[in-house]
Design a protein around this motif. Structure first.
Motif, PDB file in Angstrom:
ATOM      1  N   MET A   1       0.847  -1.183   0.000  1.00 52.63           N
ATOM      2  CA  MET A   1       0.000   0.000   0.000  1.00 52.63           C
ATOM      3  C   MET A   1       0.887   1.239   0.000  1.00 52.63           C
ATOM      4  O   MET A   1       1.845   1.324   0.759  1.00 52.63           O
ATOM      5  N   THR A   2       0.573   2.190  -0.885  1.00 47.35           N
ATOM      6  CA  THR A   2       1.339   3.423  -0.973  1.00 47.35           C
ATOM      7  C   THR A   2       0.993   4.345   0.190  1.00 47.35           C
ATOM      8  O   THR A   2      -0.178   4.585   0.491  1.00 47.35           O
ATOM      9  N   LEU A   3       2.028   4.861   0.855  1.00 47.81           N
ATOM     10  CA  LEU A   3       1.822   5.798   1.951  1.00 47.81           C
ATOM     11  C   LEU A   3       1.941   7.231   1.453  1.00 47.81           C
ATOM     12  O   LEU A   3       2.554   7.505   0.426  1.00 47.81           O
ATOM     13  N   ASN A   4       1.374   8.126   2.233  1.00 51.55           N
ATOM     14  CA  ASN A   4       1.443   9.552   1.930  1.00 51.55           C
ATOM     15  C   ASN A   4       2.358  10.244   2.936  1.00 51.55           C
ATOM     16  O   ASN A   4       2.472   9.818   4.087  1.00 51.55           O
ATOM     17  N   PRO A   5       2.986  11.335   2.532  1.00 44.86           N
ATOM     18  CA  PRO A   5       3.790  12.087   3.503  1.00 44.86           C
ATOM     19  C   PRO A   5       2.900  12.833   4.480  1.00 44.86           C
ATOM     20  O   PRO A   5       1.752  13.169   4.176  1.00 44.86           O
ATOM     21  N   ALA A   6       3.438  13.076   5.674  1.00 39.95           N
ATOM     22  CA  ALA A   6       2.718  13.874   6.668  1.00 39.95           C
ATOM     23  C   ALA A   6       2.893  15.345   6.298  1.00 39.95           C
ATOM     24  O   ALA A   6       3.833  16.012   6.754  1.00 39.95           O
ATOM     25  N   ASP A   7       1.986  15.856   5.451  1.00 48.75           N
ATOM     26  CA  ASP A   7       2.133  17.231   4.974  1.00 48.75           C
ATOM     27  C   ASP A   7       1.555  18.224   5.977  1.00 48.75           C
ATOM     28  O   ASP A   7       1.001  17.854   7.022  1.00 48.75           O
ATOM     29  N   GLN A   8       1.671  19.502   5.653  1.00 50.52           N
ATOM     30  CA  GLN A   8       1.258  20.544   6.590  1.00 50.52           C
ATOM     31  C   GLN A   8      -0.219  20.465   6.908  1.00 50.52           C
ATOM     32  O   GLN A   8      -0.630  20.675   8.063  1.00 50.52           O
ATOM     33  N   GLY A   9      -1.035  20.167   5.917  1.00 48.90           N
ATOM     34  CA  GLY A   9      -2.464  20.067   6.161  1.00 48.90           C
ATOM     35  C   GLY A   9      -2.805  18.958   7.140  1.00 48.90           C
ATOM     36  O   GLY A   9      -3.643  19.144   8.042  1.00 48.90           O
ATOM     37  N   PHE A  10      -2.164  17.800   6.963  1.00 49.55           N
ATOM     38  CA  PHE A  10      -2.395  16.690   7.887  1.00 49.55           C
ATOM     39  C   PHE A  10      -1.964  17.063   9.299  1.00 49.55           C
ATOM     40  O   PHE A  10      -2.679  16.809  10.272  1.00 49.55           O
TER      41      PHE A  10
END
Length: 471
Positions: A1-10
Motif C-alpha cells: 500500500m502506498t503511503l502519503n507524507p505527513a504534509d502541513q495540512g495533515f
C-alpha cells in the motif's frame, strides 16, 4: 500500500485534535541511532500523554495513510526507531507516558506505561522489596515499550528470561485506533489467541504498546560474583553445567568474555579495573543470587575448587563484597563501550545451540581469518547461547578500510550461524538492518504467515514502515 507524507495540512488537522504541546518539531536526537548507520526523517514528533491520545493519532494517520514510527529510548541497534527513506512519517514518542500505574508487591505485579525507563521500573520494584530482573547496558535510557517491542534480553535471561517472560498483560493501540485493553495480571489465562505474545517482539509493526503488567520477583537474599579464567569456550560450557548442578536457579548470570574484549577495555577505558594482572584468552563472570541460608563466597570457592580439579579453570577472583561484585559488572558493561571506541567493522547479535558454541567460534574464527586481517571480540550471554561476535580493524587500520568487505563478512558469519541451526537476531530484533537476513534465513511459510498477520492488523501499512518486513 502506498503511503502519503505527513504534509502541513495533515499536521495542522491532527494538532487541532490534541492538547497543546503534543505535536513538536523533530529534534536531531529522534533521528539518530547508536551505530550511526542510519539517519531518520520525520515531519513531526508526536508526544501523547495518554492512551486515548495515541488512539487519536493512529486513527488520523491510518485514515490519511501516513507512516508512524514508534520511538522508545532510541537505544535500539538495528534501526527500528528511524525511517531513513520514503514519504515523511510522523514519529510517535511515548516519553510523556511514563507513569507507574500500579504497584502490587503481594501479587508481584507492576503496571507501567510504555514510556517508563527501565531503571525507574527497577527502582520502583526495589522500593517495595521486589526485583524486576531485566538488566542491560542501556537501562538508564531504554523504555518499557521499546524493550517489549524488541523482546529485549540482557544479562539475566539465563535465570529470568527475556521481556516476554516478564509480561503478564498489555494495553495496545492498533493501527486503526482501536485499543486492546489487556492489562490482566494472571499467570494462567487461556482465553483465545495469545495477542500479548504476538505484540511482544513485533517492533511496533502490529500495534503500539502503551502499558504493560510486568512480573516482579522476590529479591535474592544474598548475592555474589566471581571472575574465573577458563581454558576456552568448551570449558566455559562445562563450568556452566557444573555450576548449575551445584546451584541450579541460583545462577543469575554467566557471561563469557574474550581476551580481546578486555584488551579493548584496557586500551580505551583505562579507568576500569581489570581483575587479572595478565589478560587471559577467556574468562567468565559468574553471578549468584541465593537464599539467606547460603553464602555466595563459600559457594563460589567450592565451585572454583571443583572446576580447578577438573581442569576447567586456571585462576579466579571471588568478590568479597558488593562493591567488588559491582566492579566485575562494570567491566562487563564496559566491553560494548570500548568496542564503540575502537570502531567495529561489523557486529553480530547471534544465537546458536549451546552445545555448538565452541565449534561455531572455532569455525567462524578460521573462516574470517581466511578473509583478511582483523580482530575478533567474542563475548556475551553464553548461558543462553547468545553471543556478540564482533569484527574490528587490525591495529593501525580503520573500519572504513573494510567497508567493501563488510557485506561479505556479515554474510559469512550469518551463513555459519544458520548452518548451526541458530538465529542471526538473538536479542536486538530485526529493525531495518536485518530485513534481508530475515528473508534469507527465515522459514518461508513462517514469513508468509507474518505477512498475513501484518496485512490483517495494519492493512494500510502505516506502522513502522520498512521495519521487520519490506513494504
Amino acid at each position: 500500500m502506498t503511503l502519503n507524507p505527513a504534509d502541513q495540512g495533515f499536521l495542522e488537522a491532527l494538532d487541532a485534535q490534541l492538547p497543546p504541546g503534543t505535536l513538536r518539531s523533530p529534534e536531531a536526537r529522534y533521528l539518530e541511532e547508536p551505530r550511526g548507520r542510519y539517519v531518520g526523517q520525520a515531519a513531526a514528533v508526536l508526544c501523547p500523554a495518554s492512551t486515548d491520545e495515541v488512539a487519536t493519532i493512529l486513527r488520523a494517520a491510518n485514515a490519511a495513510r501516513v507512516g508512524v514510527v514508534p520511538y522508545g529510548g532510541g537505544s535500539g541497534l538495528v534501526g527500528g526507531q528511524v525511517m531513513p527513506e520514503g514519504p515523511a512519517p510522523i514519529l510517535l514518542s511515548l516519553e510523556r507516558m511514563a507513569r507507574i500505574r500500579d504497584l502490587d508487591p503481594r501479587g508481584n505485579v507492576l503496571v507501567a506505561e510504555a514510556g517508563c525507563i527501565l531503571a525507574d521500573v527497577q527502582a520502583a520494584a526495589a522500593g517495595v522489596g521486589r526485583l524486576f530482573p531485566v538488566s542491560l547496558g542501556s537501562e538508564g535510557t531504554a523504555r518499557i515499550g521499546g524493550l517489549l517491542g524488541t523482546n529485549a534480553g540482557g544479562t539475566g535471561v539465563l535465570r529470568w528470561g527475556n521481556m516476554r517472560e516478564q509480561c503478564l498483560g498489555l494495553e495496545v493501540v492498533l493501527a486503526d485506533g482501536r485499543v486492546i485493553r489487556g492489562l490482566k495480571r494472571l499467570r494462567k489465562n487461556n482465553m483465545g489467541y495469545d495477542l500479548r505474545n504476538l505484540m511482544i517482539g513485533a517492533e511496533g509493526t502490529l500495534g503500539v504498546i502503551t502499558a504493560a503488567s510486568l512480573r516482579l520477583h522476590p529479591r535474592p537474599a544474598r548475592s555474589g560474583a566471581a571472575m574465573l579464567v577458563v581454558r576456552d569456550a568448551a570449558a566455559a560450557l562445562d563450568l556452566l553445567a557444573m555450576a548449575q548442578a551445584r546451584l541450579a536457579e541460583g545462577i543469575s548470570g554467566f557471561e563469557l568474555m574474550s581476551g580481546m574484549g578486555l584488551r579493548f577495555v584496557a586500551e580505551k577505558m583505562p579507568q576500569v579495573r581489570l581483575p587479572f594482572d595478565a589478560i587471559p584468552d577467556w574468562c567468565v563472570l559468574v553471578d549468584l543470587g541465593l537464599a539467606a541460608s547460603l553464602d555466595p563466597a563459600s559457594e563460589l570457592e567450592a565451585l572454583f575448587a571443583e572446576a580447578h580439579e577438573a581442569g576447567l579453570v586456571a585462576d579466579g577472583v571471588i568478590a568479597q563484597n558488593e562493591a567488588q561484585r559491582a566492579q566485575f559488572w562494570t567491566l562487563r558493561e564496559a566491553i560494548p563501550l570500548a568496542n564503540r571506541a575502537i570502531g567495529a567493522i561489523a557486529s553480530h547479535d547471534i544465537a546458536v545451540p549451546l552445545s555448538d558454541l565452541p565449534r561455531f567460534i572455532a569455525e567462524a574464527d578460521a573462516a574470517l581469518a581466511a578473509m583478511g586481517d582483523m580482530r575478533i571480540n567474542c563475548f556475551g550471554h553464553v548461558g543462553d547461547g547468545n553471543l556478540h561476535y564482533n569484527l574490528f580493524p587490525a591495529p593501525g587500520r580503520d573500519r572504513s578500510d573494510y567497508e567493501d568487505q563488510r557485506p561479505a563478512l556479515i554474510e559469512r558469519v550469518h551463513d555459519l550461524v544458520h548452518g548451526f541451526g541458530g538465529s542471526v537476531s538473538a536479542e536486538h530484533g530485526i529493525g531495518r538492518l536485518k530485513v534481508a537476513d530475515l528473508e534469507r534465513y527465515g522459514d518461508p511459510v513462517a514469513l508468509a504467515v507474518m505477512r498475513q498477520i501484518k496485512t490483517a492488523l495494519d492493512p494500510a501499512g502505516i506502522l513502522n514502515p520498512g521495519a521487520v518486513l519490506r513494504r
